[in-house]
Design a protein around this motif. Structure first.
Motif, PDB file in Angstrom:
ATOM      1  N   GLU A  33       0.839  -1.203   0.000  1.00 36.65           N
ATOM      2  CA  GLU A  33       0.000   0.000   0.000  1.00 36.65           C
ATOM      3  C   GLU A  33       0.872   1.250   0.000  1.00 36.65           C
ATOM      4  N   ASP A  36       2.360   1.630  -3.490  1.00 38.24           N
ATOM      5  CA  ASP A  36       1.339   2.019  -4.475  1.00 38.24           C
ATOM      6  C   ASP A  36       0.924   3.478  -4.329  1.00 38.24           C
ATOM      7  N   THR A  37       0.667   3.893  -3.110  1.00 34.57           N
ATOM      8  CA  THR A  37       0.220   5.275  -2.927  1.00 34.57           C
ATOM      9  C   THR A  37       1.348   6.265  -3.165  1.00 34.57           C
ATOM     10  N   LEU A  69      -4.301   9.544  -0.228  1.00 33.15           N
ATOM     11  CA  LEU A  69      -4.683   8.411  -1.075  1.00 33.15           C
ATOM     12  C   LEU A  69      -4.842   7.145  -0.236  1.00 33.15           C
ATOM     13  N   SER A  70      -3.941   6.946   0.720  1.00 36.16           N
ATOM     14  CA  SER A  70      -4.031   5.777   1.603  1.00 36.16           C
ATOM     15  C   SER A  70      -5.311   5.805   2.417  1.00 36.16           C
ATOM     16  N   SER A  72      -8.073   7.350   1.659  1.00 40.90           N
ATOM     17  CA  SER A  72      -9.192   7.139   0.746  1.00 40.90           C
ATOM     18  C   SER A  72      -9.360   5.660   0.432  1.00 40.90           C
ATOM     19  N   ARG A  73      -8.256   4.977   0.170  1.00 41.01           N
ATOM     20  CA  ARG A  73      -8.329   3.538  -0.106  1.00 41.01           C
ATOM     21  C   ARG A  73      -8.832   2.780   1.121  1.00 41.01           C
ATOM     22  N   TRP A  74      -8.369   3.174   2.288  1.00 42.84           N
ATOM     23  CA  TRP A  74      -8.797   2.520   3.518  1.00 42.84           C
ATOM     24  C   TRP A  74     -10.297   2.706   3.709  1.00 42.84           C
ATOM     25  N   LYS A  76     -12.566   3.233   1.411  1.00 46.78           N
ATOM     26  CA  LYS A  76     -13.280   2.408   0.427  1.00 46.78           C
ATOM     27  C   LYS A  76     -13.321   0.952   0.876  1.00 46.78           C
ATOM     28  N   ALA A  77     -12.202   0.448   1.377  1.00 45.75           N
ATOM     29  CA  ALA A  77     -12.153  -0.934   1.850  1.00 45.75           C
ATOM     30  C   ALA A  77     -13.096  -1.121   3.039  1.00 45.75           C
TER      31      ALA A  77
END
Length: 168
Positions: A33, A36-37, A69-70, A72-74, A76-77
């Motif tokens: 993660e 990627d971010t 971004l991290s 936001s991804r968290w 969403k998950a």
């Protein structure tokens, strides 16, 4: 493109990437993660390098973007997990029957414009006028496509237009 902005970005990237990834790893606890971010944040920095490169601390900008971004991804998950808990696993979808498989295979053999007309009319129950309006095609052309498509489907499916089987 002037080589100078590219050179300055490359130098910035080389000198800061390890610190940014280390920061993100510490914040997220996930190396993949973090990588990627960080990569996505550097892409965004490159796209705006004429502005970001002039900041007092471009690395802080990249760190902030990557961390957001991290998060936001968290989120969403987490939302997917909450939805899963609320609604559970979907019922398995039954496989298509042999008639559906045959119809889809036959539809694939139609020219795209005929397939579109047949699908919109017979599967979505749109009128000729609605199809003509949505596709920007004259109504008489839609009618011709429907006739042509139905006749070709009948041949491909081994049926005459009355529904009788014409061959085994």
């Amino acid at each position: 493109m002037d080589a100078q902005p590219e050179d300055s970005f490359n130098e910035f990237y080389r000198s800061s990437r390890q610190r940014v990834v280390t920061f993100l790893l510490a914040m997220t606890g996930d190396r993949a993660e973090a990588q990627d971010t960080a990569q996505e944040a550097y892409v965004r920095a490159w796209q705006r390098w004429s502005a970001v490169g002039g900041y007092d601390d471009p690395e802080a900008w990249v760190r902030t973007v990557a961390y957001r971004l991290s998060i936001s991804r968290w989120r969403k998950a987490r939302n997917r997990l909450v939805a899963h808990r609320l609604y559970g696993v979907r019922e398995p979808v039954a496989p298509p029957d042999e008639n559906t498989v045959a119809l889809v295979a036959a539809l694939k053999l139609l020219p795209e414009v005929d397939r579109e007309a047949v699908t919109l009319h017979h599967l979505l129950d749109l009128s000729v006028a609605d199809i003509a309006r949505q596709t920007g095609t004259p109504a008489n052309t839609i009618k011709a496509r429907l006739v042509r498509g139905r006749n070709r489907l009948a041949t491909l499916l081994g049926r005459d237009l009355s529904g009788e089987i014409t061959h085994a």
